[in-house]
Design a protein around this motif. Structure first.
Motif, PDB file in Angstrom:
ATOM      1  N   MET A   1      26.218   6.066 -40.768  1.00  0.00           N
ATOM      2  CA  MET A   1      26.845   7.054 -41.622  1.00  0.00           C
ATOM      3  C   MET A   1      27.900   7.762 -40.784  1.00  0.00           C
ATOM      4  SD  MET A   1      25.288  10.340 -43.732  1.00  0.00           S
ATOM      5  CE  MET A   1      23.679   9.822 -43.465  1.00  0.00           C
ATOM      6  N   ASP A   2      29.094   7.857 -41.313  1.00  0.00           N
ATOM      7  CA  ASP A   2      30.214   8.499 -40.641  1.00  0.00           C
ATOM      8  C   ASP A   2      30.181  10.000 -40.912  1.00  0.00           C
ATOM      9  OD1 ASP A   2      32.482   8.587 -39.120  1.00  0.00           O
ATOM     10  OD2 ASP A   2      33.842   8.023 -40.742  1.00  0.00           O
ATOM     11  N   SER A   3      30.521  10.805 -39.907  1.00  0.00           N
ATOM     12  CA  SER A   3      30.576  12.258 -40.073  1.00  0.00           C
ATOM     13  C   SER A   3      32.023  12.723 -40.091  1.00  0.00           C
ATOM     14  CB  SER A   3      29.851  12.956 -38.923  1.00  0.00           C
ATOM     15  OG  SER A   3      28.480  12.698 -38.981  1.00  0.00           O
ATOM     16  N   VAL A   4      32.314  13.672 -40.975  1.00  0.00           N
ATOM     17  CA  VAL A   4      33.665  14.207 -41.131  1.00  0.00           C
ATOM     18  C   VAL A   4      33.557  15.720 -41.238  1.00  0.00           C
ATOM     19  CG1 VAL A   4      35.702  14.213 -42.624  1.00  0.00           C
ATOM     20  CG2 VAL A   4      34.392  12.129 -42.342  1.00  0.00           C
ATOM     21  N   ILE A  26      29.047   9.256 -46.323  1.00  0.00           N
ATOM     22  CA  ILE A  26      29.794  10.106 -45.406  1.00  0.00           C
ATOM     23  C   ILE A  26      29.101  11.462 -45.324  1.00  0.00           C
ATOM     24  CG2 ILE A  26      31.999  11.268 -44.975  1.00  0.00           C
ATOM     25  CD1 ILE A  26      32.343   8.405 -47.138  1.00  0.00           C
ATOM     26  N   CYS A  27      28.841  11.902 -44.102  1.00  0.00           N
ATOM     27  CA  CYS A  27      28.235  13.209 -43.870  1.00  0.00           C
ATOM     28  C   CYS A  27      29.363  14.213 -43.621  1.00  0.00           C
ATOM     29  CB  CYS A  27      27.304  13.141 -42.667  1.00  0.00           C
ATOM     30  SG  CYS A  27      26.545  14.716 -42.265  1.00  0.00           S
ATOM     31  N   ILE A  28      29.358  15.326 -44.344  1.00  0.00           N
ATOM     32  CA  ILE A  28      30.365  16.372 -44.165  1.00  0.00           C
ATOM     33  C   ILE A  28      29.730  17.488 -43.349  1.00  0.00           C
ATOM     34  CG2 ILE A  28      31.868  18.024 -45.333  1.00  0.00           C
ATOM     35  CD1 ILE A  28      31.944  16.041 -47.692  1.00  0.00           C
ATOM     36  N   PRO A  34      25.593  19.354 -40.257  1.00  0.00           N
ATOM     37  CA  PRO A  34      25.698  18.672 -41.551  1.00  0.00           C
ATOM     38  C   PRO A  34      25.411  19.628 -42.703  1.00  0.00           C
ATOM     39  CG  PRO A  34      24.304  17.435 -40.041  1.00  0.00           C
ATOM     40  CD  PRO A  34      24.563  18.754 -39.397  1.00  0.00           C
ATOM     41  N   VAL A  35      26.318  19.639 -43.689  1.00  0.00           N
ATOM     42  CA  VAL A  35      26.155  20.525 -44.846  1.00  0.00           C
ATOM     43  C   VAL A  35      26.165  19.771 -46.171  1.00  0.00           C
ATOM     44  CG1 VAL A  35      27.043  22.581 -43.701  1.00  0.00           C
ATOM     45  CG2 VAL A  35      28.626  21.051 -44.880  1.00  0.00           C
TER      46      VAL A  35
END
Length: 80
Positions: A1-4, A26-28, A34-35
């Motif tokens: 999972m990609d984080s942005v 996608i993890c924001i 992480p939220v």
């Protein structure tokens, strides 16, 4: 999972949505925490039509041997 980061997510939302549609999660994050998670929506499963299922099963012939006997026969026939 990609984080942005949240700021990058705001700037590139359309691109992130396209990636989610393609199946990516996608993890924001906000300040590294992480939220939120952007995930693709899975299509709803179609309900089984009982009348259609009965029509299919009534038209088929019943098995003459049990599943265990069938598997043993297939195993032993393929062995020799």
């Amino acid at each position: 999972m990609d984080s942005v980061s949240l700021a990058d997510a705001k700037a590139h939302l359309s691109e992130l949505v396209d990636r989610a549609i393609a199946g990516e999660e996608i993890c924001i994050t906000r300040r590294g925490t992480p939220v939120a998670r952007l995930t693709p929506i899975r299509p709803a499963k179609r309900r089984i039509d009982i009348a259609e299922l009965r029509a299919v099963t009534e038209g088929s012939t019943p098995q003459t041997e049990s599943a265990g006997e069938f598997m043993r026969r297939m195993r032993d026939d393929a062995r020799y």
